[in-house]
Design a protein around this motif. Structure first.
Motif, PDB file in Angstrom:
ATOM      1  N   PHE A 155      16.548 -55.591  38.615  1.00  0.00           N
ATOM      2  CA  PHE A 155      17.993 -55.367  38.684  1.00  0.00           C
ATOM      3  C   PHE A 155      18.727 -56.274  37.699  1.00  0.00           C
ATOM      4  O   PHE A 155      19.947 -56.323  37.684  1.00  0.00           O
ATOM      5  CB  PHE A 155      18.499 -55.631  40.110  1.00  0.00           C
ATOM      6  CG  PHE A 155      18.082 -54.569  41.090  1.00  0.00           C
ATOM      7  CD1 PHE A 155      18.900 -53.483  41.355  1.00  0.00           C
ATOM      8  CD2 PHE A 155      16.869 -54.661  41.753  1.00  0.00           C
ATOM      9  CE1 PHE A 155      18.513 -52.510  42.271  1.00  0.00           C
ATOM     10  CE2 PHE A 155      16.474 -53.696  42.664  1.00  0.00           C
ATOM     11  CZ  PHE A 155      17.302 -52.614  42.921  1.00  0.00           C
ATOM     12  N   GLN A 157      19.297 -59.579  37.207  1.00  0.00           N
ATOM     13  CA  GLN A 157      20.271 -60.547  37.698  1.00  0.00           C
ATOM     14  C   GLN A 157      20.260 -61.844  36.889  1.00  0.00           C
ATOM     15  O   GLN A 157      20.972 -62.782  37.195  1.00  0.00           O
ATOM     16  CB  GLN A 157      19.971 -60.863  39.168  1.00  0.00           C
ATOM     17  CG  GLN A 157      20.008 -59.641  40.074  1.00  0.00           C
ATOM     18  CD  GLN A 157      21.366 -58.968  40.100  1.00  0.00           C
ATOM     19  OE1 GLN A 157      22.327 -59.538  40.569  1.00  0.00           O
ATOM     20  NE2 GLN A 157      21.426 -57.747  39.579  1.00  0.00           N
ATOM     21  N   VAL A 235      22.213 -51.591  34.922  1.00  0.00           N
ATOM     22  CA  VAL A 235      22.379 -52.514  36.051  1.00  0.00           C
ATOM     23  C   VAL A 235      23.197 -51.853  37.157  1.00  0.00           C
ATOM     24  O   VAL A 235      22.805 -51.844  38.336  1.00  0.00           O
ATOM     25  CB  VAL A 235      23.048 -53.823  35.593  1.00  0.00           C
ATOM     26  CG1 VAL A 235      23.426 -54.689  36.794  1.00  0.00           C
ATOM     27  CG2 VAL A 235      22.125 -54.597  34.662  1.00  0.00           C
ATOM     28  N   LYS A 236      24.344 -51.306  36.803  1.00  0.00           N
ATOM     29  CA  LYS A 236      25.221 -50.669  37.785  1.00  0.00           C
ATOM     30  C   LYS A 236      24.534 -49.477  38.440  1.00  0.00           C
ATOM     31  O   LYS A 236      24.622 -49.265  39.655  1.00  0.00           O
ATOM     32  CB  LYS A 236      26.506 -50.205  37.104  1.00  0.00           C
ATOM     33  CG  LYS A 236      27.360 -51.316  36.522  1.00  0.00           C
ATOM     34  CD  LYS A 236      27.964 -52.188  37.598  1.00  0.00           C
ATOM     35  CE  LYS A 236      28.932 -53.203  36.994  1.00  0.00           C
ATOM     36  NZ  LYS A 236      29.469 -54.135  38.013  1.00  0.00           N
ATOM     37  N   ARG A 238      21.293 -48.836  38.882  1.00  0.00           N
ATOM     38  CA  ARG A 238      20.236 -49.212  39.824  1.00  0.00           C
ATOM     39  C   ARG A 238      20.813 -49.776  41.118  1.00  0.00           C
ATOM     40  O   ARG A 238      20.352 -49.433  42.214  1.00  0.00           O
ATOM     41  CB  ARG A 238      19.286 -50.209  39.159  1.00  0.00           C
ATOM     42  CG  ARG A 238      18.493 -49.583  38.027  1.00  0.00           C
ATOM     43  CD  ARG A 238      17.475 -50.532  37.410  1.00  0.00           C
ATOM     44  NE  ARG A 238      16.721 -49.848  36.348  1.00  0.00           N
ATOM     45  CZ  ARG A 238      15.653 -50.332  35.745  1.00  0.00           C
ATOM     46  NH1 ARG A 238      15.185 -51.534  36.088  1.00  0.00           N
ATOM     47  NH2 ARG A 238      15.032 -49.643  34.812  1.00  0.00           N
ATOM     48  N   GLU A 239      21.813 -50.624  40.998  1.00  0.00           N
ATOM     49  CA  GLU A 239      22.422 -51.189  42.202  1.00  0.00           C
ATOM     50  C   GLU A 239      23.038 -50.103  43.074  1.00  0.00           C
ATOM     51  O   GLU A 239      22.822 -50.067  44.297  1.00  0.00           O
ATOM     52  CB  GLU A 239      23.511 -52.195  41.801  1.00  0.00           C
ATOM     53  CG  GLU A 239      23.005 -53.467  41.163  1.00  0.00           C
ATOM     54  CD  GLU A 239      24.130 -54.406  40.768  1.00  0.00           C
ATOM     55  OE1 GLU A 239      23.843 -55.553  40.397  1.00  0.00           O
ATOM     56  OE2 GLU A 239      25.312 -53.994  40.829  1.00  0.00           O
ATOM     57  N   GLU A 240      23.780 -49.211  42.459  1.00  0.00           N
ATOM     58  CA  GLU A 240      24.519 -48.209  43.224  1.00  0.00           C
ATOM     59  C   GLU A 240      23.600 -47.146  43.816  1.00  0.00           C
ATOM     60  O   GLU A 240      23.773 -46.751  44.979  1.00  0.00           O
ATOM     61  CB  GLU A 240      25.585 -47.569  42.336  1.00  0.00           C
ATOM     62  CG  GLU A 240      26.692 -48.547  41.953  1.00  0.00           C
ATOM     63  CD  GLU A 240      27.652 -47.992  40.911  1.00  0.00           C
ATOM     64  OE1 GLU A 240      27.488 -46.802  40.523  1.00  0.00           O
ATOM     65  OE2 GLU A 240      28.553 -48.738  40.485  1.00  0.00           O
ATOM     66  N   SER A 243      21.518 -48.625  46.677  1.00  0.00           N
ATOM     67  CA  SER A 243      22.407 -48.837  47.831  1.00  0.00           C
ATOM     68  C   SER A 243      22.709 -47.513  48.523  1.00  0.00           C
ATOM     69  O   SER A 243      22.655 -47.423  49.762  1.00  0.00           O
ATOM     70  CB  SER A 243      23.706 -49.500  47.379  1.00  0.00           C
ATOM     71  OG  SER A 243      23.472 -50.792  46.870  1.00  0.00           O
ATOM     72  N   PRO A 259      20.013 -57.491  44.332  1.00  0.00           N
ATOM     73  CA  PRO A 259      21.465 -57.703  44.308  1.00  0.00           C
ATOM     74  C   PRO A 259      22.035 -57.795  45.711  1.00  0.00           C
ATOM     75  O   PRO A 259      21.506 -57.208  46.659  1.00  0.00           O
ATOM     76  CB  PRO A 259      21.999 -56.474  43.575  1.00  0.00           C
ATOM     77  CG  PRO A 259      20.838 -55.819  42.946  1.00  0.00           C
ATOM     78  CD  PRO A 259      19.624 -56.227  43.696  1.00  0.00           C
ATOM     79  N   CYS A 262      22.694 -54.664  47.744  1.00  0.00           N
ATOM     80  CA  CYS A 262      21.514 -54.015  48.312  1.00  0.00           C
ATOM     81  C   CYS A 262      20.923 -54.820  49.463  1.00  0.00           C
ATOM     82  O   CYS A 262      20.428 -54.256  50.448  1.00  0.00           O
ATOM     83  CB  CYS A 262      20.447 -53.825  47.237  1.00  0.00           C
ATOM     84  SG  CYS A 262      20.928 -52.757  45.877  1.00  0.00           S
TER      85      CYS A 262
END
Length: 387
Positions: A155, A157, A235-236, A238-240, A243, A259, A262
């Motif tokens: 992710f 970070q 990045v956005k 994968r996070e979204e 989630s 993140p 998540c």
């Protein structure tokens, strides 16, 4: 052919070296640490001394200008198989050295380098199904699964997000970039960043975050900035997506840094870092659904993760990439999604349909076993340099 294989700790070393040897080549591994990709006097002296034993070529995964320079001076070939994108070293002026034979998994990158006059060829990334079969055993119809949905990947970070490091960015520019990221996140298989982040915006960012790779490189700052944005899209995304999936299904994630958005969802379980050779393939085989979200800096090609999953006999849902139809049929040997809603619907469907999932993963495995085997791909590579 006698080949000196330079390794920098890449995952593919064992598979590539063993395959080259099985194809009848003599291979020695060179693993001295490289301090500077362009010029490192201690490294160069050690490499030149090693070459006195008599080699026909230097080989590396990804491109290192210093290796090209040494190969050119020694009068031997430099073979480079690109596995990462972006690969800023490909902007080095050394890419047009006559000694180079560069193999690129991304067709768009191949076309760009060919236009610059480099000796390049399009070659997808491979998988060693023989090693994976020995580790995991044969595919079975009555699988026992440990995971419903799995994602193995980063992710980012850490220091990957260059845009976060930019100081004093004007609010209007920040807002515009956020809008570009949001727009690109809705589209797969087509790069909007090049169009939306135009020269006016490039100059605005250049005033507060200038970039300069040095005289030895030929790359416009515009493309560097656009890759920064493409990374932010990844990045956005994968996070979204993780989630969103975690709100509906149990999701296993194997990553070194989950993140916050998540980690607060009960359905999402972090398995932590997993070893590429032994642990990762087991997750792929033992998951009902594996997910791939390609780095948006890879504009057309198929990432290594795709062949990793299919080669392990895993069922894969991936984002759409322009080169997917070259090898696969959607819904027959792989499944690709084209929007957030589409991904959620596909996961719900395939979690319920074991038979469909089993047929697709078997077809996908059979394709990569043949078309993406290291024996076939390295055979193509070696044949091309002997033409």
């Amino acid at each position: 052919m006698k080949i000196l294989y330079y390794t920098w700790g890449e995952w593919m070393k064992t598979d590539v070296v063993s395959t080259l040897e099985s194809l009848g080549e003599t291979v020695e591994v060179f693993d001295k640490k490289l301090e500077n990709y362009d010029s490192d006097s201690a490294f160069e002296a050690c490499l030149q001394e090693k070459l006195k034993a008599g080699f026909d070529a230097i080989f590396s995964m990804d491109y290192f200008p210093v290796l090209s320079t040494v190969a050119k001076d020694a009068g031997i070939l430099y073979l480079s198989w690109i596995s990462d994108c972006p690969n800023l070293t490909l902007s080095s002026k050394t890419v047009t050295n006559d000694c180079n034979r560069i193999f690129l998994f991304d067709e768009m990158l191949y076309k760009n380098l060919k236009a610059r006059g480099a000796n390049v060829r399009h070659l997808p990334l491979g998988v060693n199904t023989k090693r994976l079969d020995a580790l995991l055993g044969p595919l079975k119809e009555d699988m026992t699964y440990s995971h419903e949905i799995s994602f193995v990947g980063s992710f980012y970070q850490d220091g990957y997000r260059q845009l976060e490091k930019v100081q004093n960015m004007p609010e209007d520019l920040r807002g515009y970039i956020d809008g570009v990221v949001a727009a690109q996140n809705l589209i797969y298989g087509y790069d909007m960043v090049s169009e939306l982040f135009d020269e006016t915006k490039v100059k605005q960012l250049e005033r507060i975050a200038p970039v300069n790779l040095g005289d030895g490189y030929e790359i416009a700052s515009a493309e560097i900035y656009r890759d920064w944005i493409r990374k932010e899209v990844t990045v956005k995304e994968r996070e979204e997506l993780i989630s969103d999936l975690g709100l509906l299904f149990p999701v296993s994630v194997a990553t070194d840094s989950l993140p916050e958005m998540c980690s607060n969802i009960a359905n999402i379980k972090n398995l932590g870092y997993v070893d590429y050779i032994n642990e990762m393939p087991k997750i792929f085989r033992e998951s009902k659904i594996n997910l791939n979200f390609t780095l948006r800096t890879i504009q057309s090609g198929l990432p290594l993760r795709l062949t990793d999953v299919l080669g392990a006999g895993g069922f894969l849902i991936t984002n759409y990439q322009p080169e997917l139809p070259y090898y696969f049929e959607n819904g027959n040997s792989i499944v690709w999604f084209e929007s957030r809603e589409h991904l959620l619907d596909l996961c719900a469907f395939y979690l319920r349909n074991d038979n469909s999932r089993g047929k697709i993963r078997e077809n996908g495995y059979n394709i990569v076993r043949k078309a993406f085997s290291y024996e076939r791909l390295l055979g193509i590579l070696l044949s091309s340099i002997k033409e």
